[in-house]
Design a protein around this motif. Structure first.
Motif, PDB file in Angstrom:
ATOM      1  N   ARG A   1      -6.580  -4.231   7.268  1.00 26.91           N
ATOM      2  CA  ARG A   1      -5.864  -4.278   8.544  1.00 26.91           C
ATOM      3  C   ARG A   1      -6.128  -2.989   9.308  1.00 26.91           C
ATOM      4  O   ARG A   1      -6.664  -2.030   8.766  1.00 26.91           O
ATOM      5  CB  ARG A   1      -4.350  -4.407   8.313  1.00 26.91           C
ATOM      6  CG  ARG A   1      -3.907  -5.683   7.650  1.00 26.91           C
ATOM      7  CD  ARG A   1      -2.400  -5.895   7.830  1.00 26.91           C
ATOM      8  NE  ARG A   1      -1.628  -4.833   7.210  1.00 26.91           N
ATOM      9  CZ  ARG A   1      -1.005  -4.953   6.042  1.00 26.91           C
ATOM     10  NH1 ARG A   1      -1.073  -6.085   5.368  1.00 26.91           N
ATOM     11  NH2 ARG A   1      -0.313  -3.946   5.549  1.00 26.91           N
ATOM     12  N   GLY A   2      -5.717  -2.980  10.576  1.00 28.09           N
ATOM     13  CA  GLY A   2      -5.849  -1.774  11.371  1.00 28.09           C
ATOM     14  C   GLY A   2      -4.870  -0.705  10.919  1.00 28.09           C
ATOM     15  O   GLY A   2      -3.857  -0.987  10.282  1.00 28.09           O
ATOM     16  N   TYR A   3      -5.168   0.530  11.303  1.00 31.02           N
ATOM     17  CA  TYR A   3      -4.353   1.664  10.873  1.00 31.02           C
ATOM     18  C   TYR A   3      -2.892   1.501  11.322  1.00 31.02           C
ATOM     19  O   TYR A   3      -1.959   1.709  10.530  1.00 31.02           O
ATOM     20  CB  TYR A   3      -4.955   2.942  11.451  1.00 31.02           C
ATOM     21  CG  TYR A   3      -4.263   4.218  11.020  1.00 31.02           C
ATOM     22  CD1 TYR A   3      -4.499   4.783   9.771  1.00 31.02           C
ATOM     23  CD2 TYR A   3      -3.377   4.864  11.882  1.00 31.02           C
ATOM     24  CE1 TYR A   3      -3.869   5.955   9.376  1.00 31.02           C
ATOM     25  CE2 TYR A   3      -2.750   6.045  11.499  1.00 31.02           C
ATOM     26  CZ  TYR A   3      -2.997   6.583  10.250  1.00 31.02           C
ATOM     27  OH  TYR A   3      -2.367   7.739   9.872  1.00 31.02           O
ATOM     28  N   HIS A   4      -2.667   1.133  12.574  1.00 33.99           N
ATOM     29  CA  HIS A   4      -1.298   1.006  13.073  1.00 33.99           C
ATOM     30  C   HIS A   4      -0.556  -0.138  12.394  1.00 33.99           C
ATOM     31  O   HIS A   4       0.663  -0.061  12.192  1.00 33.99           O
ATOM     32  CB  HIS A   4      -1.305   0.820  14.589  1.00 33.99           C
ATOM     33  CG  HIS A   4      -1.746   2.043  15.333  1.00 33.99           C
ATOM     34  ND1 HIS A   4      -0.997   3.199  15.379  1.00 33.99           N
ATOM     35  CD2 HIS A   4      -2.878   2.310  16.033  1.00 33.99           C
ATOM     36  CE1 HIS A   4      -1.630   4.112  16.091  1.00 33.99           C
ATOM     37  NE2 HIS A   4      -2.776   3.594  16.488  1.00 33.99           N
ATOM     38  N   GLU A   5      -1.271  -1.190  12.044  1.00 35.60           N
ATOM     39  CA  GLU A   5      -0.628  -2.278  11.304  1.00 35.60           C
ATOM     40  C   GLU A   5      -0.157  -1.787   9.934  1.00 35.60           C
ATOM     41  O   GLU A   5       0.919  -2.168   9.468  1.00 35.60           O
ATOM     42  CB  GLU A   5      -1.601  -3.443  11.148  1.00 35.60           C
ATOM     43  CG  GLU A   5      -1.949  -4.149  12.446  1.00 35.60           C
ATOM     44  CD  GLU A   5      -2.968  -5.241  12.219  1.00 35.60           C
ATOM     45  OE1 GLU A   5      -2.562  -6.392  11.975  1.00 35.60           O
ATOM     46  OE2 GLU A   5      -4.175  -4.935  12.259  1.00 35.60           O
ATOM     47  N   HIS A   6      -0.963  -0.954   9.297  1.00 33.37           N
ATOM     48  CA  HIS A   6      -0.550  -0.386   8.013  1.00 33.37           C
ATOM     49  C   HIS A   6       0.672   0.513   8.181  1.00 33.37           C
ATOM     50  O   HIS A   6       1.625   0.436   7.402  1.00 33.37           O
ATOM     51  CB  HIS A   6      -1.697   0.425   7.398  1.00 33.37           C
ATOM     52  CG  HIS A   6      -2.734  -0.413   6.726  1.00 33.37           C
ATOM     53  ND1 HIS A   6      -2.469  -1.199   5.625  1.00 33.37           N
ATOM     54  CD2 HIS A   6      -4.060  -0.577   6.991  1.00 33.37           C
ATOM     55  CE1 HIS A   6      -3.571  -1.812   5.242  1.00 33.37           C
ATOM     56  NE2 HIS A   6      -4.549  -1.449   6.051  1.00 33.37           N
ATOM     57  N   LEU A   7       0.664   1.372   9.198  1.00 32.11           N
ATOM     58  CA  LEU A   7       1.780   2.299   9.399  1.00 32.11           C
ATOM     59  C   LEU A   7       3.087   1.572   9.677  1.00 32.11           C
ATOM     60  O   LEU A   7       4.167   2.082   9.367  1.00 32.11           O
ATOM     61  CB  LEU A   7       1.477   3.259  10.548  1.00 32.11           C
ATOM     62  CG  LEU A   7       0.683   4.522  10.233  1.00 32.11           C
ATOM     63  CD1 LEU A   7       0.685   5.462  11.435  1.00 32.11           C
ATOM     64  CD2 LEU A   7       1.224   5.255   9.010  1.00 32.11           C
ATOM     65  N   ALA A   8       3.000   0.381  10.248  1.00 32.05           N
ATOM     66  CA  ALA A   8       4.217  -0.376  10.547  1.00 32.05           C
ATOM     67  C   ALA A   8       5.013  -0.698   9.285  1.00 32.05           C
ATOM     68  O   ALA A   8       6.217  -0.967   9.357  1.00 32.05           O
ATOM     69  CB  ALA A   8       3.860  -1.660  11.294  1.00 32.05           C
TER      70      ALA A   8
ATOM     71  N   GLY B   1       0.806  -1.210   0.000  1.00 30.52           N
ATOM     72  CA  GLY B   1       0.000   0.000   0.000  1.00 30.52           C
ATOM     73  C   GLY B   1       0.837   1.257   0.000  1.00 30.52           C
ATOM     74  O   GLY B   1       2.065   1.221  -0.138  1.00 30.52           O
ATOM     75  N   GLU B   2       0.155   2.384   0.155  1.00 27.90           N
ATOM     76  CA  GLU B   2       0.800   3.688   0.154  1.00 27.90           C
ATOM     77  C   GLU B   2       0.334   4.480   1.369  1.00 27.90           C
ATOM     78  O   GLU B   2      -0.770   4.276   1.878  1.00 27.90           O
ATOM     79  CB  GLU B   2       0.449   4.495  -1.099  1.00 27.90           C
ATOM     80  CG  GLU B   2       0.635   3.763  -2.414  1.00 27.90           C
ATOM     81  CD  GLU B   2      -0.614   3.008  -2.807  1.00 27.90           C
ATOM     82  OE1 GLU B   2      -0.485   1.809  -3.155  1.00 27.90           O
ATOM     83  OE2 GLU B   2      -1.719   3.581  -2.750  1.00 27.90           O
ATOM     84  N   ALA B   3       1.198   5.392   1.808  1.00 33.63           N
ATOM     85  CA  ALA B   3       0.846   6.340   2.868  1.00 33.63           C
ATOM     86  C   ALA B   3       1.026   7.749   2.323  1.00 33.63           C
ATOM     87  O   ALA B   3       2.057   8.062   1.722  1.00 33.63           O
ATOM     88  CB  ALA B   3       1.718   6.129   4.102  1.00 33.63           C
TER      89      ALA B   3
ATOM     90  N   VAL C   1      -3.587   6.134   4.652  1.00 33.57           N
ATOM     91  CA  VAL C   1      -3.010   4.913   4.091  1.00 33.57           C
ATOM     92  C   VAL C   1      -4.035   4.274   3.170  1.00 33.57           C
ATOM     93  O   VAL C   1      -5.233   4.244   3.465  1.00 33.57           O
ATOM     94  CB  VAL C   1      -2.565   3.916   5.192  1.00 33.57           C
ATOM     95  CG1 VAL C   1      -1.383   4.470   5.951  1.00 33.57           C
ATOM     96  CG2 VAL C   1      -3.701   3.586   6.141  1.00 33.57           C
ATOM     97  N   LEU C   2      -3.566   3.777   2.027  1.00 37.45           N
ATOM     98  CA  LEU C   2      -4.407   3.110   1.047  1.00 37.45           C
ATOM     99  C   LEU C   2      -3.863   1.710   0.817  1.00 37.45           C
ATOM    100  O   LEU C   2      -2.653   1.526   0.652  1.00 37.45           O
ATOM    101  CB  LEU C   2      -4.416   3.863  -0.283  1.00 37.45           C
ATOM    102  CG  LEU C   2      -4.991   5.271  -0.297  1.00 37.45           C
ATOM    103  CD1 LEU C   2      -4.848   5.870  -1.689  1.00 37.45           C
ATOM    104  CD2 LEU C   2      -6.438   5.256   0.126  1.00 37.45           C
ATOM    105  N   SER C   3      -4.751   0.737   0.776  1.00 30.00           N
ATOM    106  CA  SER C   3      -4.297  -0.639   0.587  1.00 30.00           C
ATOM    107  C   SER C   3      -5.483  -1.530   0.244  1.00 30.00           C
ATOM    108  O   SER C   3      -6.641  -1.197   0.532  1.00 30.00           O
ATOM    109  CB  SER C   3      -3.624  -1.149   1.873  1.00 30.00           C
ATOM    110  OG  SER C   3      -3.239  -2.500   1.741  1.00 30.00           O
ATOM    111  N   GLY C   4      -5.160  -2.657  -0.357  1.00 29.68           N
ATOM    112  CA  GLY C   4      -6.168  -3.686  -0.571  1.00 29.68           C
ATOM    113  C   GLY C   4      -6.265  -4.646   0.595  1.00 29.68           C
ATOM    114  O   GLY C   4      -7.141  -5.514   0.624  1.00 29.68           O
ATOM    115  N   GLU C   5      -5.361  -4.503   1.561  1.00 22.70           N
ATOM    116  CA  GLU C   5      -5.355  -5.361   2.746  1.00 22.70           C
ATOM    117  C   GLU C   5      -6.249  -4.758   3.828  1.00 22.70           C
ATOM    118  O   GLU C   5      -6.152  -3.566   4.131  1.00 22.70           O
ATOM    119  CB  GLU C   5      -3.928  -5.501   3.286  1.00 22.70           C
ATOM    120  CG  GLU C   5      -2.943  -6.111   2.295  1.00 22.70           C
ATOM    121  CD  GLU C   5      -3.225  -7.571   2.036  1.00 22.70           C
ATOM    122  OE1 GLU C   5      -3.723  -8.247   2.958  1.00 22.70           O
ATOM    123  OE2 GLU C   5      -2.968  -8.031   0.909  1.00 22.70           O
TER     124      GLU C   5
END
Length: 353
Positions: free
Chosen positions: A221-228, A199-201, A215-219
């Motif tokens: 998940r929670g926001y913090h999981e994406h930021l990781a 994804g992208e941030a 954050v943009l993604s096809g997954e």
């Protein structure tokens, strides 16, 4: 008989209503939510969007004092980074709530009437459109409204669009967006797009001590999981969160057409590819002006071509990047390729701006 009835009082609906009122058309907006309305949004206006605000009679320096200009777009992928400045003017990072409040105030000044409620039933004839607003707190007995034109500005998952059979199967990957703000001093005068495998941030400076991170993604998940997935970005966010996480999606919405008799679609309701190129707000403002121009000229059927013309570059570039996203080797080359071909990257950014 109302001239223009607008279903939805977000930025696209209010911009349409303001243009219509300034053109001398009696205009009513139906919106169930109180001003201002927040939404998961990248909150960046391209230079064309800033110019479109001026065309509505909104001076950002006066009406949006807490906004922050940005100079261009920067792509970041680990040690690879590339940036391009806009050629004509600057963009504007602005909280969605502040933009919505400024548009609502301008609509009132222009004489737009706002009804609290939701358009739940639409019946279009050859010469008019009938819309039903069911009983609610704002309209205890409900309303039956009659207008020459109905503009559906009721969002990404537009109920009016669906009721008219204008939806098409979305196809392609299902992507979602999440956004929150951090109380930190912006470290850049660019909108930054950070790339990761899934994804992208997007980092948008929206004030002197506030940045928005979407954050943009096809997954799913929670926001913090994406930021990781963006450790370098995470290290920059050393201030406290300033807003809760908001989400939206699936983002891709395909539409058969944007004109159905006396009903016209604008904003996210008119169709959406993805937030990847960050043009949603600017395109909504530009489309609102084009729509009212077609009504004033007595040629509403020309709005379809106008919308396609305004959105063509954005749709093409966004679809190309999304296709590359589907293939990991190609996705890993997006930022390195842009860095090796800065002239091409600069041309793409300036064409969108």
């Amino acid at each position: 008989m109302i001239d223009v009835l607008v279903a939805g009082g977000g930025p696209a609906g209010l911009a349409t209503a303001i243009h219509a009122a300034l053109a001398g058309l009696e205009t009513v907006v139906v919106e169930p939510r109180a001003v201002p309305v927040d939404k998961a949004c990248g909150e960046g206006l391209m230079p064309t969007g800033v110019a479109a605000l001026a065309g509505l009679g909104i001076d950002p320096k006066i009406a949006l004092p807490e906004s922050r200009p940005f100079l261009g777009i920067r792509y970041v992928d680990g040690r690879h980074r590339v940036q391009a400045e806009f050629r004509d003017g600057t963009g504007l990072g602005v909280r969605r709530t502040a933009l919505h409040a400024a548009l609502a105030l301008r609509a009132r000044e222009a004489g737009v009437r706002v009804v609290s409620g939701r358009v739940a039933g639409v019946r279009a004839g050859d010469d008019d459109v009938h819309a039903r607003v069911p009983p609610s707190g704002g309209v205890p007995g409900g309303l039956d409204l009659r207008a020459r034109w109905l503009v559906a500005a009721d969002g990404l998952h537009s109920p009016i669009r669906a009721s008219l059979g204008l939806d098409l199967p979305a196809g392609g990957p299902r992507r979602y967006g999440l956004r929150r703000h951090y109380r930190v001093t912006p470290w850049t005068d660019f909108v930054e797009v950070h790339w990761a495998p899934d994804g992208e941030a997007y980092v948008t400076p929206v004030g002197d001590d506030l940045v928005g991170v979407a954050v943009l993604s096809g997954e799913r998940r929670g926001y913090h999981e994406h930021l990781a997935a963006f450790p370098d970005l995470l290290a920059q966010l050393d201030g406290p969160p300033a807003t809760p996480v908001r989400g939206a999606g699936p983002l891709r919405q395909r539409v058969r057409r944007r004109v159905a008799g006396r009903v016209l679609l604008v904003g996210d309701a008119a169709g959406y590819v993805d937030a990847l190129t960050g043009e949603g707000l600017s395109l909504a403002l530009l489309s609102a002006r084009a729509l009212v121009g077609c009504l004033r000229a007595g040629r509403p059927e020309e709005y379809e071509a106008a919308w396609r013309r305004l959105s063509r570059r954005s749709r093409l570039l966004t679809a190309t990047l999304l296709e590359a996203r589907r293939h990991p080797p190609a996705a890993r080359m997006i930022v390195p390729a842009a860095r090796r071909l800065p002239v091409l990257f600069r041309a793409a950014v300036r064409s969108l701006a």
